[in-house]
Design an enzyme around this catalytic site. Structure first.
Site, PDB file in Angstrom:
ATOM      1  N   ASP A 129       0.921  -1.054  -0.093  1.00 13.47           N
ATOM      2  CA  ASP A 129       0.025  -0.129  -0.160  1.00 13.47           C
ATOM      3  C   ASP A 129       0.922   1.317  -0.072  1.00 13.47           C
ATOM      4  O   ASP A 129       1.942   1.083   0.415  1.00 13.47           O
ATOM      5  CB  ASP A 129      -0.998  -0.221   1.163  1.00 13.47           C
TER       6      ASP A 129
HETATM    7  C1  BGC Z   1      -5.072   3.142  -0.026  1.00 16.40           C
HETATM    8  C2  BGC Z   1      -4.912   2.235  -1.128  1.00 16.40           C
HETATM    9  C3  BGC Z   1      -4.899   3.234  -2.480  1.00 16.40           C
HETATM   10  C4  BGC Z   1      -3.384   4.048  -2.237  1.00 16.40           C
HETATM   11  C5  BGC Z   1      -3.271   4.632  -3.560  1.00 16.40           C
HETATM   12  C6  BGC Z   1      -3.598   4.038  -0.063  1.00 16.40           C
HETATM   13  O1  BGC Z   1      -3.999   5.333   1.037  1.00 16.40           O
HETATM   14  O2  BGC Z   1      -5.127   2.794   1.239  1.00 16.40           O
HETATM   15  O3  BGC Z   1      -6.206   1.704  -1.111  1.00 16.40           O
HETATM   16  O4  BGC Z   1      -4.820   2.267  -3.405  1.00 16.40           O
HETATM   17  O5  BGC Z   1      -3.673   4.828  -1.271  1.00 16.40           O
HETATM   18  O6  BGC Z   1      -4.005   5.740  -3.536  1.00 16.40           O
END
Ligand code: BGC
Length: 686
Positions: A236
């Site tokens: 993530d």
């Molecule tokens: C989120 C993800 C997301 C990523 C990119 C993170 O903060 O938890 O679900 O895909 O950011 O935006």
């Protein structure tokens, strides 16, 4: 003529191409691939003709912030998609999103979001699917298949135990092995078995003390060895930590650190070189880390001509129609006294549309967090109803003078996402959990005041999570849960409330009568967790959602799987194709279902299994299969469902495996987790 390099030859098999490309890449180039270039892309290796691999959020469509500020189809929130219980629609939504990902010049959608809805308060429930791993995985697998049919990689997220947002980057989910496997891993296991996703996103949180992105047990032993996942694991955004460092992440099986150089500080060339020279990892480990990412590159056709990759589509109206259809099928009719719905426009001439969500536009950049899709247009409930009744009825402001009042309430995403990271506001959004199960107080007051002025007040909920209806449920004749219905939501809503479409949505989550009845809320340490210790205790174990309500005979406000219709159905004649089942057998169940009312509609046949006798404690019943069936008035169909042996299994901590035990099982067929007109028995033999 120079011989074509093997990795460029698309006619060769995948692993041969990967082996060849691994040989061509220098060690430094491999380092480059392990860490993103910027927020949404990987480093290109121009020398070898490897372009940047591009990602975009998900999971409700192609998000604005990650697609060069593009406008795309804003589908209903995926909790609503799950409420359709319609696998075909899930596939179509995946396919449509896949086409738009390509249009945006990306190769991967960061979705579906599949974290189990463990509590009604998790801020991201709207992006997830269900409290039940079978419903969740069956819907998610279809999204994955649809996406990947367009040669767009899915990225199933967030692996694993990111079931709440409070302190998500620091908290440790404390869970028993059985619950981990039987509920949370099972969700991913079924998705992998059914759809072979090309990507998975590692979570921010810790699992039993170790961060997801460096957790060898979770990422390697479970994901690769037990579940056979062949795709790549991306962290993530910012989830790779320097707690154990580059070697730990590589050994655990992280393949790509995001979001790029500026913020990603673990898989840096310097750190990797250090880990190599200290002997913690070797070059073979680097190859094994790069390999799954290359596999995804080939699977999406990254190295083939760019032209053929980006299929231009100019007309998105088909996708908007699909978004509308999903919204129509997602709406769950929770209450409908004296059949006040559908509203008959031959009789009703004055309509009031009130409430804070009547004219609210959802679909602003980053609203709700990373899933925000900005659509080319957005039809609010007010707009949808106004258009539908135009020429047939009048929209008036005063509820006292109206024949019927639509009170459009619910949640919003709590305002601006970036501001909210600092100043917390209430709403269902990424990065934040709700603190109340109820509607905001002013909305509850609005119900009370409006009902006094007009008893024909129908409450319509626009929200991505369960809402406490207990304080006002008895005061209103009808409640319709419309979730966040997406860009065509207003049109879909009008078609449901005026009866063009009979509601067929079924709850993918239990609505407790009060929060204290809910297994995740028996103590603060269960939710949001002990915030001093930074631990969240999954003490309910396998008794998540309806499994707990059934076990303790607690009456929910609305049970899992529940939803009313404008018509009625009768189930009869449950039949099995065999009376005993053994390993590798497929069991076929058939049920007759008839539409006994006077208009067309759809019913979801839900099959649950209960183990009559077992050496361990098991839920009274668990969902094992479902099928949605569409019937015209009076029509009767036979629905056939199949069950694999795994429908009878549980996770044995003693044997560290999913196992079954011989004996008798009950199979129920019904229309919710609390309504079973039919049941039968089957014997499992060893
Ligand atoms: C989120 C993800 C997301 C990523 C990119 C993170 O903060 O938890 O679900 O895909 O950011 O935006």
């Amino acid at each position: 003529m120079e011989k074509k390099k093997k990795y460029l030859d698309a006619s060769l098999d995948l692993e041969t191409r990967i082996d060849d490309l691994l040989e061509q890449l220098t060690l430094e180039e491999k380092f480059l691939l392990l860490r993103g270039k910027d927020f949404w892309t990987t480093n290109p290796i121009a020398r070898l003709g490897i372009p940047s691999f591009g990602m975009t959020d998900g999971p409700l469509g192609v998000a604005w912030h990650s697609s060069h500020r593009g406008k795309h189809t804003r589908f209903p929130a995926t909790i609503g998609l799950a409420a359709t219980w319609n696998k075909e629609l899930a596939y179509k939504m995946g396919e449509a999103m896949g086409k738009e990902v390509r249009l945006a010049g990306r190769h991967q959608l960061l979705g579906p979001g599949v974290n189990i809805i463990r509590s009604p308060l998790c801020g991201r429930n709207f992006e997830y699917l269900s409290e039940d791993p079978v419903l969740s995985s069956d819907i998610a697998a279809e999204i994955v298949k649809g996406l990947q049919s367009q040669k767009v990689a899915a990225c199933v997220k967030h692996y694993i135990m990111n079931n709440s947002e409070t302190k998500r980057t620091k908290i440790s989910a404390e869970i028993s092995e059985r619950a981990l496997q039987e509920i949370y891993v099972k969700n991913f296991k079924r998705i992998i078995e059914k759809s072979d996703p090309w990507g998975i996103m590692a979570c921010y949180n810790k699992i039993n003390g170790i961060y997801g992105a460096e957790n060898q047990y979770i990422l390697r032993e479970i994901l690769r060895d037990q579940l056979g996942f062949t795709g790549h694991v991306v962290s993530d955004w910012g989830a790779a930590r320097n707690t154990s460092g580059a070697a730990a992440c590589i050994k655990a099986g992280l393949n790509l650190e995001m979001p790029g150089k500026l913020l990603s500080k673990v898989l840096t060339p310097k750190n990797i070189i250090k880990a190599l020279s200290s002997g913690e990892i070797n070059e073979k480990d680097i190859d094994e880390a790069v390999r799954p990412l290359l596999r995804t590159f080939f699977r999406v056709g990254l190295l083939e001509q760019e032209e053929s990759i980006f299929t231009k589509i100019s007309d998105l109206s088909e996708h908007q129609e699909l978004a509308q259809k999903i919204a129509e099928e997602s709406m769950v009719l929770l209450k409908n006294d004296s059949n006040i719905l559908p509203v008959n426009l031959d009789e009703v001439k004055k309509i009031a549309i009130l409430g804070p969500n009547a004219k609210k536009v959802f679909g602003k950049p980053l609203q709700g967090g990373s899933s925000a899709v900005v659509p080319p247009k957005f039809i609010t409930p007010f707009e949808g109803i106004r258009k539908y009744v135009s020429g047939k009825a009048e929209i008036i402001a005063n509820p006292e003078d109206a024949d019927v009042v639509f009170l459009i309430l619910g949640l919003d995403h709590g305002g601006n996402f970036l501001k909210m990271l600092f100043i917390k506001t209430e709403g269902d959004t990424e990065g934040n959990d709700r603190t109340h199960y109820g509607l905001p107080d002013n909305q509850v007051r609005l119900i009370e005041e409006t009902v006094l002025k007009n008893p024909n007040t129908i409450v319509i909920l626009i929200a991505g999570s369960p809402i406490d209806c207990s304080p006002w449920h008895d005061k209103v004749p009808a409640i319709l849960n419309a979730w966040y219905p997406g860009m065509m939501g207003g049109t879909a809503l009008a078609r449901v409330i005026f009866g063009d479409v009979s509601p067929s949505g079924k709850l993918p989550v239990t609505y407790p009568k009060k929060l204290e009845d809910h297994p995740a809320h028996l103590s603060k340490k269960r939710f949001p967790g002990n915030l001093k210790e930074l631990k969240i205790y999954y003490e309910e174990g396998i008794y998540v959602g309806y499994r707990y309500f059934d076990k303790h005979a607690i009456e929910p406000m609305f049970p899992f799987g529940f939803g009313l219709s404008y018509t009625t159905f009768k189930l009869s004649n449950i039949k099995l194709d065999k009376s005993t089942i053994k390993e590798n057998d497929i069991l076929t169940i058939s049920v007759d279902v008839q539409n006994t009312g006077s208009q067309a509609g759809a019913e979801v046949i839900q099959i649950y299994v209960g183990d009559d006798e077992c050496s361990v404690d098991r839920p009274l019943k668990e969902l094992v299969a479902f099928e949605k069936v569409f019937l015209t008035a009076g029509e009767k169909k036979t629905v056939t469902l199949t069950l694999e042996h795994s429908a009878f299994e549980f996770y044995s901590e003693q044997e560290s495996a999913f196992i079954t035990e011989a004996g008798s099982f009950t199979l129920w067929a019904g229309t919710s987790s609390r309504d079973f007109p039919l049941s039968t028995k089957i014997t499992l033999i060893k």
